[in-house]
Design a protein around this motif. Structure first.
Motif: not given
Ligand SMILES: Cc1cc2nc3c(=O)[nH]c(=O)nc-3n(C[C@H](O)[C@H](O)[C@H](O)COP(=O)(O)OP(=O)(O)OC[C@H]3O[C@@H](n4cnc5c(N)ncnc54)[C@H](O)[C@@H]3O)c2cc1C
Ligand SMILES: Nc1ncnc2c1ncn2[C@@H]1O[C@H](COP(=O)(O)O)[C@@H](O)[C@H]1O
Lengths: 322, 248
Positions: B10-11, B16-17, B22-30
């Motif tokens: 998990v993050p 920060k989430i 288009d808000d369909t995926k969780f951004d795992t960047n960073g």
């Protein structure tokens, strides 16, 4: 067909969240053109649910179900759903209901979505809004299975009166010895005091209080407000307060109407767990404390001066409004 | 005793989430990924059973290759063997089906999962598994002792705790309290070296449905500024809470 709602009791009396999930179920039933059947276990006044739109109550009275048992309760709910042909089942977000929901989902091959904060956005496809990422976000989740289980967040939907005559029918599900592989030996529970899960108001304090000896005023404040007491993680790690009071991302979630944070800095993990509360008040002597950015009301000041003063003012307020 | 610890990747709690596409995926960047905190308490309790009672401890995660550092970390903390079920964790039902298959084939006596994963907060994987496998199940578990095939546990309930007696095979949904915060371990150099030599088996997923699907995500609405009340005028706070917030 009907929407089935599981309504929790405590010592025979319905919990407040029982009325909330009943209100929610009535809303869904209206969306789907169905009626609401409630399942109540050892409830004294099952017909009270009529006030919130329940037209039928399956009332179980069974001594072997006096104490909570997740597997046996899940089995009873599953049998009620089968009897009623219910395709949508509504439960609350208590520790007990969360405990039984996974078991129930597997038994009924149902999709289960917990922490739901609003009425379904649509019923075909069936989409609900829930919190995710410890309140740092929301998800709009579609449930595609034939049977669907919705766990409603505390205080998210509220109570909606919709008076109906509730018919109470006795219900005697098949409960096996095999359901009792997990046995309760002893329950150690505070009585006559609000719990973090159910309370309308939660009074929470952090490391700013300096030591466990200073919690007297926190308890007094909670007493005046009829609130539950809570604390930040380091406070329970240090043993100043019991683990059960730790709230936040890795502790208990709080979704009260009013959350008062005293001497708590407002770290991201703390905020994640409490931000579902409607109104947040912060008392902190550091104007830069991050919690002020997440709060509705704040007082920059020394807790040791502000809290006793707040207790006085609340007592006056109560005396006037009694 | 053979123990399986189910670990969700998990993050980190400070993340920060954000969402993409288009808000369909969780951004795992960073985002830094860690062992789910509830599972870390469970893993540490499993280490105790290994050291004091000679248990064997395996860890399992449903995920693609990107979860391997998290499994390696669990091995560095002391687990004997890692299992990765090679599939995206579509939903709790899907994940529980995959893990149940591992439990069934591996002959585990005790399965330690967490009360919930702090990302999708489903809180359903251990319960679904227990039901599929017909194993005893204790959720929000804050204390666990095993003696032969008998187990005693405590679970957190709203407003207190409950003491429980049960038996193996058993699944728990663990959380803080299973061990003290100060008992949590950070992998040392030796552990990290040893972890490299331990087996990390990659298993193909079984066919399983995923009845729920996150269509879209949303960030909480931005908060308006805080209303500050002067410390010398505490009565005003009571007034605002009553008349404006309707909270009293
Ligand atoms: C993996 C992980 C998970 C975590 N999970 C959680 C969680 O679930 N819940 C949680 O709470 N924390 C959690 N934390 C810890 C979190 O990061 C913070 O360390 C913690 O919340 C800080 O607690 P605090 O605000 O009580 O203490 P501090 O940060 O020390 O803040 C004390 C505050 O009191 C104020 N203060 C001091 N004296 C006074 C006074 N006389 N009057 C008024 N105010 C005063 C100070 O200005 C300060 O803002 C987690 C951390 C990690 C790494
Ligand atoms: N992808 C996964 N792989 C392995 N275990 C998982 C996974 N997802 C969840 N779990 C386990 O199930 C527990 C509850 O997760 P959840 O039901 O997703 O909230 C976690 O604490 C883990 O022990």
């Amino acid at each position: 067909m009907s929407i089935l709602v599981y309504t929790e009791t405590d010592n025979g009396k319905f919990k407040k969240n029982a009325f909330e999930v009943a209100s929610y179920a009535k809303h869904v039933a209206d969306q789907m053109g169905e009626s609401v059947t409630a399942l109540a276990i050892n409830a004294e006044n099952a017909d009270e649910l009529g006030t919130y739109g329940v037209s039928k109550v399956l009332g179980i009275s069974n001594d072997s179900l006096k104490g909570f048992n997740a597997k046996a309760y899940a089995s009873a709910i599953a049998q009620a759903a089968e009897l009623e042909g219910s395709k949508v089942i509504i439960v609350c977000s208590s520790a007990d209901s969360k405990y039984l929901s996974g078991i129930l989902a597997a038994r009924l091959n149902a999709g289960y979505v917990p922490n739901v904060v609003a009425a379904p956005e649509g019923i075909s496809p069936f989409v609900v809004k829930r919190t995710a990422f410890s309140n740092k976000g929301f998800a709009h989740t579609e449930i595609s299975s034939e049977v669907k289980i919705i766990g409603v967040s505390n205080n998210a939907f509220g109570l909606v009166e919709n008076t109906t005559d509730a018919v109470v029918e006795p219900f005697d599900p098949n409960i096996n010895d095999n359901d009792f592989g997990v046995k309760s030996v002893e329950v150690d529970k505070v009585v006559g005091k609000a719990t973090i899960a159910d309370a309308d108001i939660v009074v929470s304090a952090g490391r700013g209080l300096k030591g466990p000896e200073n919690w007297g005023m926190i308890e007094e404040l909670a007493d005046v407000l009829g609130a539950a007491t809570a604390c930040s993680k380091p406070v329970s790690d240090l043993g100043w307060r019991p683990h059960g009071e730790h709230v936040g991302q890795t502790g208990k979630p709080v979704a009260s109407n009013l959350y008062i944070a005293i001497g708590i800095s407002g770290a991201i993990q703390h905020l994640a767990g409490v931000s579902a509360s409607k109104t947040k008040v912060v008392i902190n002597n550091d104007p830069e404390a991050p919690f002020f950015k997440a709060a509705d009301y704040g007082i920059v000041g020394d807790a040791f001066e502000v809290v006793p003063e707040l207790i006085e003012k609340l007592k006056e307020f109560k005396a006037q409004n009694a | 005793m053979k123990i399986l610890v189910c670990i969700s990747n998990v993050p980190d709690t400070t993340s920060k989430i954000n969402f993409t596409d288009d808000d369909t995926k969780f951004d795992t960047n960073g985002v830094q990924f860690v062992i789910n905190p509830n599972d870390e308490f469970g893993l540490t309790r499993a280490m105790w059973f290994k050291e004091k009672q000679g248990a064997t401890v395996h860890v399992a995660t449903v995920g693609d290759a990107s979860v391997e550092p998290t499994i390696r970390k669990a091995l560095a903390i002391g687990a004997d063997e890692g299992i990765r079920i090679n599939a995206a964790p579509k939903d709790g039902f899907f994940v529980a089906r995959q893990l149940a298959e591992i439990v069934k084939n591996g002959g585990y006596d005790l399965v330690i999962a967490g009360r919930e994963s702090i990302d999708y907060n489903g809180g359903m994987v251990p319960g679904i598994m227990a039901s599929l496998l017909d194993m005893n199940f204790v959720n929000t578990c804050i204390d666990l002792e095993v003696d032969g095939t008998e187990a005693t546990a405590q679970r957190e309930i709203d407003g207190g705790k409950e003491k429980i007696s049960t038996s193996l095979p058993l699944i728990i949904g663990g959380q803080k309290g299973l061990v003290e915060e100060s008992d949590l371990r950070i992998p040392n150099m030796r552990g990290i070296m040893m972890a490299r030599k331990k087996a990390l088996n990659i298993v193909d997923p079984i066919d399983a449905p995923s009845p729920t699907n996150d269509k879209k995500f949303e960030r909480p609405a931005a908060k308006g500024p805080v209303k500050l009340v002067d410390a010398g005028n505490v009565g005003e706070l009571v007034n605002l809470l009553h008349n404006e917030a309707k909270a009293l």
